[in-house]
Design a protein around this motif. Sequence first.
Motif, mmCIF file in Angstrom:
data_model
loop_
_atom_site.group_PDB
_atom_site.id
_atom_site.type_symbol
_atom_site.label_atom_id
_atom_site.label_comp_id
_atom_site.label_asym_id
_atom_site.label_seq_id
_atom_site.Cartn_x
_atom_site.Cartn_y
_atom_site.Cartn_z
ATOM 1 N N TYR A 199 0.861 -1.189 0.000
ATOM 2 C CA TYR A 199 0.000 0.000 0.000
ATOM 3 C C TYR A 199 0.891 1.231 0.000
ATOM 4 O O TYR A 199 1.794 1.364 0.844
ATOM 5 N N ASP A 200 0.658 2.108 -0.944
ATOM 6 C CA ASP A 200 1.432 3.345 -1.030
ATOM 7 C C ASP A 200 0.733 4.411 -0.194
ATOM 8 O O ASP A 200 -0.323 4.924 -0.587
ATOM 9 N N ARG A 203 0.267 7.960 -1.849
ATOM 10 C CA ARG A 203 -0.799 7.992 -2.849
ATOM 11 C C ARG A 203 -2.147 7.577 -2.252
ATOM 12 O O ARG A 203 -3.193 7.857 -2.836
ATOM 13 N N GLN A 205 -3.015 4.445 -2.177
ATOM 14 C CA GLN A 205 -3.446 3.500 -3.203
ATOM 15 C C GLN A 205 -2.753 2.147 -3.009
ATOM 16 O O GLN A 205 -1.621 2.077 -2.503
ATOM 17 N N VAL A 207 -1.020 -1.375 -4.469
ATOM 18 C CA VAL A 207 -0.102 -1.641 -5.571
ATOM 19 C C VAL A 207 -0.351 -3.063 -6.080
ATOM 20 O O VAL A 207 -0.259 -4.033 -5.328
ATOM 21 N N LYS A 209 0.997 -5.892 -8.495
ATOM 22 C CA LYS A 209 2.242 -6.251 -9.168
ATOM 23 C C LYS A 209 2.085 -7.560 -9.942
ATOM 24 O O LYS A 209 1.046 -8.200 -9.916
ATOM 25 N N GLU A 243 -3.181 4.262 -12.330
ATOM 26 C CA GLU A 243 -1.944 4.493 -13.080
ATOM 27 C C GLU A 243 -1.278 3.148 -13.340
ATOM 28 O O GLU A 243 -1.325 2.244 -12.498
ATOM 29 N N TYR A 256 -1.319 1.103 -9.930
ATOM 30 C CA TYR A 256 -1.762 1.713 -8.669
ATOM 31 C C TYR A 256 -3.287 1.689 -8.653
ATOM 32 O O TYR A 256 -3.937 2.166 -9.585
ATOM 33 N N GLU A 258 -6.855 2.551 -6.735
ATOM 34 C CA GLU A 258 -7.581 3.307 -5.712
ATOM 35 C C GLU A 258 -8.600 2.374 -5.062
ATOM 36 O O GLU A 258 -9.487 1.840 -5.739
#
Length: 291
Positions: A199-200, A203, A205, A207, A209, A243, A256, A258
């Motif tokens: 989790y960023d 942001r 947001q 992640v 991967k 993104e 990314y 939300e």
Amino acid sequence: MRRFLADKRLIVLFIVVITLVALLAVTLKGRQQANLAEQVVKDVVGFGQSVFSKPAHFFTSKLADIEGLIATFDENKQLKTRLEHYAMNEAKLIELESENERLRKLVNEASNLSAYEPIYATVISRNPDQWEERIVIDKGESDGVMKNMAVITSQGLIGKVILTTPLTATIELISTENQLFRVSAMVAGEETFGLIEGYDKAREQLVMKRIDSSLEVKEGQKIISSGLGGIFPKGLLIGEVKEVSTDDYGLTKLAYIEPAANFKMLDHVVITKRAVDTVMSGVDEEEAAKE
């Protein structure tokens, strides 16, 4: 002796006044105009009455004004109290309507997905030091809650059960910074898979991967659980792509996401008790262990 004379004079004066009043009553009867003596007596009596009546009327009117002010003050106080109660009741009504709407959405969300049996619960505790990571709910082992069960709200997936007691359970949120917390995910309507890893905070947001670099992921696409890990049922909404970029080596893509759920406003949740055991391959078991 002097006292007797003084009393005697008062009696005489009293008799004279009575006599004058009687004469006035007799002489006024049947006449339209008073004589000089009657006029003098009337003027004297009228003056005396005006001297005493005007102050009396003044004080009476002021007293009535004061009583009116007191009554107005009391009435104003009562109205103010009623308005305060009205405002409180209105706030309670708004909150109840909002909570009712959230619960209705929660029931609809649970009924739309048949892959699990819902267990409804309420958040009872949240540690300020782990606000973005864990919550405690009021359902536990006695209600059928077990470790690794997925947890959702009416908006989407929020986490999984990591600890249970007979009456409570601790939920780790997908917004945790725990790098070992992973969710098998996919793009809704596409055969594009990946893992929610991390989790960023900057942001706010998630992640996603390990997305195959040959596959196209677009901004605005919905991300759901794939069900491959064996913990999270397939089809739970996770969030929306904001993104897309490549990893450090350019071999895979990352996106990314939300989150669909609001992790800061959690009150009612649903634990997704799997209705049917999922048969997993060796790869799936490995993914489940990662999750």
